[in-house]
Write a protein that holds these residues in place. Structure first.
Motif, short mmCIF file in Angstrom:
data_model
loop_
_atom_site.label_atom_id
_atom_site.label_comp_id
_atom_site.label_asym_id
_atom_site.label_seq_id
_atom_site.Cartn_x
_atom_site.Cartn_y
_atom_site.Cartn_z
N GLN A 168 17.88 -1.35 2.61
CA GLN A 168 18.46 -2.74 2.15
C GLN A 168 17.64 -3.41 1.05
O GLN A 168 18.03 -4.01 0.31
N LEU A 169 16.52 -2.73 0.71
CA LEU A 169 15.48 -3.23 -0.38
C LEU A 169 16.17 -2.35 -1.72
O LEU A 169 15.64 -2.71 -2.69
N GLY A 170 17.15 -1.46 -1.38
CA GLY A 170 17.45 -0.81 -2.67
C GLY A 170 16.77 0.65 -3.12
O GLY A 170 17.30 1.33 -3.85
N TYR A 171 15.87 1.05 -2.12
CA TYR A 171 14.95 2.27 -2.44
C TYR A 171 16.05 3.49 -2.08
O TYR A 171 16.70 3.25 -1.13
N GLU A 172 16.02 4.44 -2.71
CA GLU A 172 16.90 5.74 -2.52
C GLU A 172 15.99 7.00 -2.05
O GLU A 172 14.71 6.79 -2.09
N ASN A 173 16.56 7.95 -1.69
CA ASN A 173 16.05 9.23 -1.53
C ASN A 173 15.13 8.91 -0.03
O ASN A 173 14.19 9.66 0.31
N ASN A 174 15.58 8.14 0.83
CA ASN A 174 15.04 7.96 2.12
C ASN A 174 16.20 8.38 3.17
O ASN A 174 17.32 7.89 3.02
N PHE A 175 15.53 9.16 4.30
CA PHE A 175 16.71 9.69 5.10
C PHE A 175 15.90 9.68 6.47
O PHE A 175 14.88 9.28 6.85
N VAL A 176 16.88 10.05 7.59
CA VAL A 176 16.13 10.05 8.90
C VAL A 176 16.59 11.35 9.51
O VAL A 176 17.30 11.98 9.42
N MET A 177 15.59 11.95 10.53
CA MET A 177 15.66 13.19 11.11
C MET A 177 16.45 12.99 12.30
O MET A 177 16.03 12.15 13.19
N GLN A 178 17.61 13.44 12.27
CA GLN A 178 18.53 13.12 13.36
C GLN A 178 17.94 13.58 14.85
O GLN A 178 17.57 14.70 14.96
N GLY A 179 17.78 12.68 15.54
CA GLY A 179 17.24 12.85 17.22
C GLY A 179 15.86 12.83 17.30
O GLY A 179 15.24 12.88 18.24
N GLY A 180 15.08 12.79 16.10
CA GLY A 180 13.62 12.67 16.14
C GLY A 180 12.94 13.95 16.73
O GLY A 180 13.57 15.18 16.88
N LEU A 181 11.63 13.59 17.29
CA LEU A 181 10.89 14.75 17.91
C LEU A 181 11.62 15.33 19.08
O LEU A 181 11.18 16.35 19.49
N ASN A 182 11.98 14.48 19.83
CA ASN A 182 12.54 14.79 21.02
C ASN A 182 13.90 15.87 20.84
O ASN A 182 13.83 17.06 21.32
N GLU A 210 1.01 -1.29 -0.03
CA GLU A 210 -0.08 0.07 0.06
C GLU A 210 0.68 1.33 0.19
O GLU A 210 0.60 2.33 -0.59
N TYR A 211 2.24 1.06 0.70
CA TYR A 211 2.82 2.28 0.79
C TYR A 211 4.15 2.35 0.09
O TYR A 211 5.06 3.18 0.20
N GLU A 212 4.25 1.19 -0.79
CA GLU A 212 5.47 1.18 -1.57
C GLU A 212 5.83 2.17 -2.67
O GLU A 212 7.01 2.86 -2.65
N GLY A 213 4.77 2.99 -3.01
CA GLY A 213 5.10 4.04 -4.01
C GLY A 213 5.40 5.31 -3.02
O GLY A 213 6.03 6.21 -3.85
N TYR A 214 5.45 5.28 -1.79
CA TYR A 214 5.80 6.34 -1.19
C TYR A 214 7.36 6.00 -0.77
O TYR A 214 8.25 7.01 -0.88
N ILE A 215 7.79 5.04 -0.34
CA ILE A 215 8.92 4.43 -0.08
C ILE A 215 9.91 4.22 -1.07
O ILE A 215 11.24 4.72 -1.13
N ASN A 216 9.42 3.70 -2.31
CA ASN A 216 10.31 3.32 -3.47
C ASN A 216 9.91 4.51 -4.43
O ASN A 216 9.19 4.41 -5.44
N GLN A 217 10.56 5.44 -4.43
CA GLN A 217 10.11 6.75 -5.69
C GLN A 217 11.27 7.73 -5.70
O GLN A 217 12.50 7.46 -5.12
N GLY A 218 11.40 8.44 -6.61
CA GLY A 218 12.40 9.24 -6.81
C GLY A 218 12.06 10.96 -7.02
O GLY A 218 12.62 11.81 -7.41
N VAL A 219 10.62 11.19 -6.49
CA VAL A 219 10.31 12.43 -6.65
C VAL A 219 10.68 13.52 -5.63
O VAL A 219 11.02 14.53 -5.66
N LYS A 220 10.41 12.96 -4.31
CA LYS A 220 10.70 13.44 -3.05
C LYS A 220 11.65 13.11 -2.20
O LYS A 220 12.35 11.84 -2.50
#
Length: 206
Positions: A125-139, A94-104
């Protein structure tokens, strides 16, 4: 011994998440354990809260925030424009189009680093790109952006400029009442975005 601890901290959470996901939603991994470990050690997945705040204030259309907490937590508080994809559903078709994309430029976040980093590891690990992590999160977001600590008088000019930016971002993003005094901060170049087709819409967002 140190390498064992690093491996354990990376792959034990991965094993738990994958085991909790229905078999028909799992996908074949494209990165080896060694490749993923190398990226984890480099920390290339992290984006600072200052960078996120600046992109939000500038209304940068390339940014897509993805809240990987539960729906209940998301409904209580979320960052502007974020969508909710709980960690337990991160590999759902259902969410693959968000995780595996190249627009955002996707940026996962949670309360801290752990869940968002797990989401990134699975996607990477699935080879998806353009994914990152906000360091430290909401805290860390609350600490640095919503309630920034005033610098000491002996601080360098760049620290004072950073504080001014954070106070301005706090006011713009609902964290404080200070006026914007200086929004000129040093920025890192954004990752290259590769285009792919869009898919099903997730909850939340603009």
């Amino acid at each position: 011994m140190k390498m064992r601890l690093i491996l354990a901290s990376v792959f034990i959470p991965l094993g738990i998440i994958i085991a909790a996901i229905p078999e028909n939603t799992t996908k074949q991994f494209k990165l080896t354990a060694e490749e993923l470990l190398g990226e984890v050690k480099d920390g290339t997945q992290f984006v600072s809260t200052d960078e996120i705040a600046d992109m939000l204030v500038q209304k940068d259309p390339s940014l897509q925030l993805i809240d990987v907490r539960s729906q209940a937590e998301f409904e209580k508080y979320s960052l502007p424009g974020a969508i909710n994809i709980p960690l337990t559903q991160i590999l759902s078709n259902e969410y693959e189009g968000y995780i595996n994309q190249g627009v955002k430029m996707n940026v996962f976040y949670s309360n801290g680093n752990l869940k968002a980093n797990e989401a990134w590891m699975l996607a990477r690990q699935l080879g998806y790109e353009n994914n990152f992590v906000m360091q430290g999160g909401l805290n860390y977001w609350a600490e640095t952006i919503l309630n920034p600590e005033a610098p000491k008088s002996v601080m360098a000019d760049d620290e004072i400029a950073k504080y001014d930016f954070r106070k301005g971002a706090s006011a713009a993003l609902g964290g404080g009442n200070a006026m914007v005094t200086n929004t000129n901060t040093e920025k890192n170049p954004k990752p290259t975005i590769k285009k792919r087709k869009k898919k099903k819409r997730a909850a939340g967002g603009c």
